[in-house]
Design a protein around this motif. Sequence first.
Motif, PDB file in Angstrom:
ATOM      1  N   ALA A 131     -84.900 106.210  13.303  1.00 22.70           N
ATOM      2  CA  ALA A 131     -86.257 106.138  12.759  1.00 22.70           C
ATOM      3  C   ALA A 131     -87.243 105.564  13.772  1.00 22.70           C
ATOM      4  O   ALA A 131     -88.390 106.019  13.868  1.00 22.70           O
ATOM      5  CB  ALA A 131     -86.254 105.286  11.496  1.00 22.70           C
ATOM      6  N   LEU A 132     -86.806 104.582  14.541  1.00 18.17           N
ATOM      7  CA  LEU A 132     -87.708 103.885  15.456  1.00 18.17           C
ATOM      8  C   LEU A 132     -87.959 104.652  16.743  1.00 18.17           C
ATOM      9  O   LEU A 132     -89.055 104.560  17.323  1.00 18.17           O
ATOM     10  CB  LEU A 132     -87.124 102.509  15.804  1.00 18.17           C
ATOM     11  N   ARG A 133     -86.993 105.390  17.190  1.00 19.83           N
ATOM     12  CA  ARG A 133     -87.076 106.018  18.509  1.00 19.83           C
ATOM     13  C   ARG A 133     -88.290 106.950  18.597  1.00 19.83           C
ATOM     14  O   ARG A 133     -88.472 107.838  17.781  1.00 19.83           O
ATOM     15  CB  ARG A 133     -85.781 106.783  18.785  1.00 19.83           C
ATOM     16  N   GLY A 134     -89.146 106.708  19.582  1.00 17.49           N
ATOM     17  CA  GLY A 134     -90.315 107.553  19.800  1.00 17.49           C
ATOM     18  C   GLY A 134     -91.524 107.197  18.941  1.00 17.49           C
ATOM     19  O   GLY A 134     -92.540 107.894  18.979  1.00 17.49           O
ATOM     20  N   SER A 135     -91.435 106.116  18.180  1.00 20.69           N
ATOM     21  CA  SER A 135     -92.539 105.748  17.283  1.00 20.69           C
ATOM     22  C   SER A 135     -93.702 105.138  18.050  1.00 20.69           C
ATOM     23  O   SER A 135     -93.512 104.344  18.978  1.00 20.69           O
ATOM     24  CB  SER A 135     -92.054 104.751  16.228  1.00 20.69           C
ATOM     25  N   ASP A 136     -94.912 105.490  17.632  1.00 21.87           N
ATOM     26  CA  ASP A 136     -96.126 104.862  18.153  1.00 21.87           C
ATOM     27  C   ASP A 136     -96.540 103.685  17.282  1.00 21.87           C
ATOM     28  O   ASP A 136     -97.042 102.675  17.776  1.00 21.87           O
ATOM     29  CB  ASP A 136     -97.259 105.885  18.214  1.00 21.87           C
ATOM     30  N   PHE A 137     -96.336 103.840  15.973  1.00 25.83           N
ATOM     31  CA  PHE A 137     -96.651 102.789  15.013  1.00 25.83           C
ATOM     32  C   PHE A 137     -95.490 102.648  14.035  1.00 25.83           C
ATOM     33  O   PHE A 137     -94.865 103.649  13.658  1.00 25.83           O
ATOM     34  CB  PHE A 137     -97.934 103.101  14.242  1.00 25.83           C
ATOM     35  N   VAL A 138     -95.221 101.409  13.643  1.00 28.33           N
ATOM     36  CA  VAL A 138     -94.181 101.118  12.664  1.00 28.33           C
ATOM     37  C   VAL A 138     -94.801 100.301  11.542  1.00 28.33           C
ATOM     38  O   VAL A 138     -95.363  99.232  11.796  1.00 28.33           O
ATOM     39  CB  VAL A 138     -93.007 100.332  13.291  1.00 28.33           C
ATOM     40  N   PHE A 139     -94.751 100.814  10.333  1.00 32.23           N
ATOM     41  CA  PHE A 139     -95.153 100.045   9.160  1.00 32.23           C
ATOM     42  C   PHE A 139     -93.896  99.384   8.611  1.00 32.23           C
ATOM     43  O   PHE A 139     -92.926 100.072   8.272  1.00 32.23           O
ATOM     44  CB  PHE A 139     -95.747 100.928   8.073  1.00 32.23           C
ATOM     45  N   SER A 140     -93.892  98.062   8.505  1.00 32.21           N
ATOM     46  CA  SER A 140     -92.755  97.355   7.932  1.00 32.21           C
ATOM     47  C   SER A 140     -93.083  96.998   6.487  1.00 32.21           C
ATOM     48  O   SER A 140     -93.961  96.162   6.225  1.00 32.21           O
ATOM     49  CB  SER A 140     -92.447  96.081   8.730  1.00 32.21           C
ATOM     50  N   ALA A 141     -92.405  97.657   5.552  1.00 34.87           N
ATOM     51  CA  ALA A 141     -92.655  97.454   4.125  1.00 34.87           C
ATOM     52  C   ALA A 141     -91.329  97.316   3.393  1.00 34.87           C
ATOM     53  O   ALA A 141     -91.061  98.006   2.408  1.00 34.87           O
ATOM     54  CB  ALA A 141     -93.460  98.621   3.565  1.00 34.87           C
ATOM     55  N   ILE A 142     -90.483  96.414   3.880  1.00 38.03           N
ATOM     56  CA  ILE A 142     -89.142  96.275   3.319  1.00 38.03           C
ATOM     57  C   ILE A 142     -89.136  95.285   2.160  1.00 38.03           C
ATOM     58  O   ILE A 142     -90.033  94.439   2.033  1.00 38.03           O
ATOM     59  CB  ILE A 142     -88.136  95.831   4.397  1.00 38.03           C
ATOM     60  N   ARG A 143     -88.138  95.409   1.313  1.00 37.46           N
ATOM     61  CA  ARG A 143     -87.934  94.436   0.235  1.00 37.46           C
ATOM     62  C   ARG A 143     -86.445  94.102   0.207  1.00 37.46           C
ATOM     63  O   ARG A 143     -85.644  94.808  -0.423  1.00 37.46           O
ATOM     64  CB  ARG A 143     -88.409  94.972  -1.116  1.00 37.46           C
ATOM     65  N   VAL A 144     -86.075  93.040   0.889  1.00 33.23           N
ATOM     66  CA  VAL A 144     -84.671  92.640   0.975  1.00 33.23           C
ATOM     67  C   VAL A 144     -84.207  92.138  -0.392  1.00 33.23           C
ATOM     68  O   VAL A 144     -84.798  91.235  -0.974  1.00 33.23           O
ATOM     69  CB  VAL A 144     -84.486  91.538   2.044  1.00 33.23           C
ATOM     70  N   GLY A 145     -83.151  92.752  -0.897  1.00 34.07           N
ATOM     71  CA  GLY A 145     -82.645  92.379  -2.214  1.00 34.07           C
ATOM     72  C   GLY A 145     -83.254  93.166  -3.347  1.00 34.07           C
ATOM     73  O   GLY A 145     -82.854  93.002  -4.506  1.00 34.07           O
ATOM     74  N   GLY A 146     -84.238  94.021  -3.025  1.00 30.28           N
ATOM     75  CA  GLY A 146     -84.869  94.858  -4.033  1.00 30.28           C
ATOM     76  C   GLY A 146     -85.575  94.056  -5.111  1.00 30.28           C
ATOM     77  O   GLY A 146     -85.799  92.841  -4.993  1.00 30.28           O
ATOM     78  N   LEU A 147     -85.935  94.734  -6.182  1.00 29.34           N
ATOM     79  CA  LEU A 147     -86.636  94.060  -7.274  1.00 29.34           C
ATOM     80  C   LEU A 147     -85.717  93.135  -8.063  1.00 29.34           C
ATOM     81  O   LEU A 147     -86.184  92.215  -8.738  1.00 29.34           O
ATOM     82  CB  LEU A 147     -87.282  95.094  -8.198  1.00 29.34           C
ATOM     83  N   GLU A 148     -84.406  93.334  -7.958  1.00 30.73           N
ATOM     84  CA  GLU A 148     -83.471  92.386  -8.571  1.00 30.73           C
ATOM     85  C   GLU A 148     -83.607  91.029  -7.887  1.00 30.73           C
ATOM     86  O   GLU A 148     -83.612  89.978  -8.538  1.00 30.73           O
ATOM     87  CB  GLU A 148     -82.040  92.908  -8.458  1.00 30.73           C
ATOM     88  N   GLY A 149     -83.729  91.054  -6.532  1.00 26.35           N
ATOM     89  CA  GLY A 149     -83.942  89.814  -5.800  1.00 26.35           C
ATOM     90  C   GLY A 149     -85.258  89.164  -6.171  1.00 26.35           C
ATOM     91  O   GLY A 149     -85.334  87.939  -6.348  1.00 26.35           O
ATOM     92  N   ARG A 150     -86.331  89.965  -6.306  1.00 26.92           N
ATOM     93  CA  ARG A 150     -87.614  89.396  -6.701  1.00 26.92           C
ATOM     94  C   ARG A 150     -87.513  88.745  -8.078  1.00 26.92           C
ATOM     95  O   ARG A 150     -88.063  87.649  -8.296  1.00 26.92           O
ATOM     96  CB  ARG A 150     -88.691  90.481  -6.725  1.00 26.92           C
ATOM     97  N   ALA A 151     -86.858  89.412  -9.004  1.00 28.18           N
ATOM     98  CA  ALA A 151     -86.734  88.857 -10.348  1.00 28.18           C
ATOM     99  C   ALA A 151     -86.048  87.489 -10.318  1.00 28.18           C
ATOM    100  O   ALA A 151     -86.455  86.552 -11.022  1.00 28.18           O
ATOM    101  CB  ALA A 151     -85.968  89.825 -11.250  1.00 28.18           C
ATOM    102  N   ARG A 152     -85.007  87.347  -9.492  1.00 27.89           N
ATOM    103  CA  ARG A 152     -84.327  86.052  -9.356  1.00 27.89           C
ATOM    104  C   ARG A 152     -85.234  85.016  -8.711  1.00 27.89           C
ATOM    105  O   ARG A 152     -85.281  83.859  -9.143  1.00 27.89           O
ATOM    106  CB  ARG A 152     -83.050  86.210  -8.532  1.00 27.89           C
ATOM    107  N   ASP A 153     -85.954  85.419  -7.669  1.00 25.74           N
ATOM    108  CA  ASP A 153     -86.867  84.492  -6.992  1.00 25.74           C
ATOM    109  C   ASP A 153     -87.895  83.920  -7.956  1.00 25.74           C
ATOM    110  O   ASP A 153     -88.320  82.770  -7.808  1.00 25.74           O
ATOM    111  CB  ASP A 153     -87.618  85.211  -5.860  1.00 25.74           C
ATOM    112  N   GLU A 154     -88.311  84.711  -8.920  1.00 31.48           N
ATOM    113  CA  GLU A 154     -89.343  84.263  -9.854  1.00 31.48           C
ATOM    114  C   GLU A 154     -88.747  83.518 -11.051  1.00 31.48           C
ATOM    115  O   GLU A 154     -89.342  82.553 -11.543  1.00 31.48           O
ATOM    116  CB  GLU A 154     -90.159  85.472 -10.329  1.00 31.48           C
TER     117      GLU A 154
END
Length: 453
Positions: A73-96
């Motif tokens: 995915a990265l090779r040859g990229s001019d711009f990279v948008f980082s929009a990751i969610r580690v643990g998904g929404l299950e992780g968010r639910a636990r965090d909250e």
Amino acid sequence: MRLTVLGGGGFRIPLVYRALLEDTGDAAGRRTELVLYDTDPRRLDAIGAVLAEQAKDRPAAPVVRATTDLDDALRGSDFVFSAIRVGGLEGRARDERIPLGEGVLGQETVGAGGVLYGLRTLPVATRIAQRIAAVAPDAWVINFTNPAGMVTEAMRRVLGDRVIGICDSPVGLCRRAARALGADPDRAVYDYVGLNHLGWLRGVVVDGRDRMPELLADAGALESFEEGKLFGAEWLRALGALPNEYLHYYYFNREAVASIRQAPATRGEFLREQQARFYETARTAGGGALAAWERTRLEREVTYMAESREATGGWERDSCDLDGGGYERIALAIMRAIARDERTTLILNVANRTAVPGLDADAVVEVPCLVDACGARPLATGAVAPDQLGLMLSLKAVERSTIEAAEAAEAAGTGGTAAARSAALRALALHPLVDSVRVASRILDAAGLPATA
């Protein structure tokens, strides 16, 4: 030009693609190639179905490619948008949910929830930065990943000024304030200072005149838009500035926590169930994915910060704030400014340098920046009010303790070390919205953090 989106199966990706469809390309008419990277191929399939419908009957639509291989995915990229969610929404639910069990704020970027989210996300974000440095060293990284301020600062330690953090909250506030004054939002100049999700609009300059005093003096105009309804004219006049909406969790913490605890589900729990339905529908419907996405997006926007609105009397969002997005327009403006030298001024998360007196040069701040082919450079803000600077310094200490904890845990392997635990405890206990060291310790125990992702 090649744009890679990390977290390419994320729900907001169709907003990015919509913005790309509206872009006419560079002077030669060349359009952007879009590469979507995600660890979950099912999410990529669902979002791919939405994008295919968006591109229907658009012969010049950007080419889209999906992959689960990061280096590919990265090779040859001019711009990279980082929009990751580690643990998904299950992780968010636990965090909250875990902090709420201790009677303190559960919100994914503010308070204890933000620290937990950072502890889980920072090791992954840093590893991604290292792969970008190795595979696409000339790429510019635009960070959407929350908590945006601390993630941007951590990635900068690997990639330097080629990382720029963005958030749509400041621009939304600025445009609403301008409209309340009857001014064209695109013609105003905004005096804004802060950290991500902790900032203040101090001036709205139209035709060379600051009209903020006029706005503060008019209770009707003040309370005609979201932030005025959240904070109330009396408090805004006392502050002499318009706070970012997330400061409602600080200024009205007791009311916000009570409202969230009374709600049938946290925001993370609501989105987890809502998006699970969407992804299954979009992936298997055999058509109608775009309509399903639009319905889900509108419901998401209508319910945004619902508990805070409930705590301030219960009111609905204005129709002009339900379009969704904001992130993608800011990100595309950065791309155009850098790739085509279309100079612009945007409120971004960048290294302070000397812009904000009282913060060190490497601290990532959220301020107006001049953006051109050389990147983003912060504009001087002038002196900051003591109450504002005090909060910024406190939260910067929290951010950096979280980064320290994540780095120590990553270096030591799964389970972390005493040093990682100490830094994580400091991050939580020093947060203004966590009222006890023992509470902070119990939250860490319940979350099982710090540990490597």
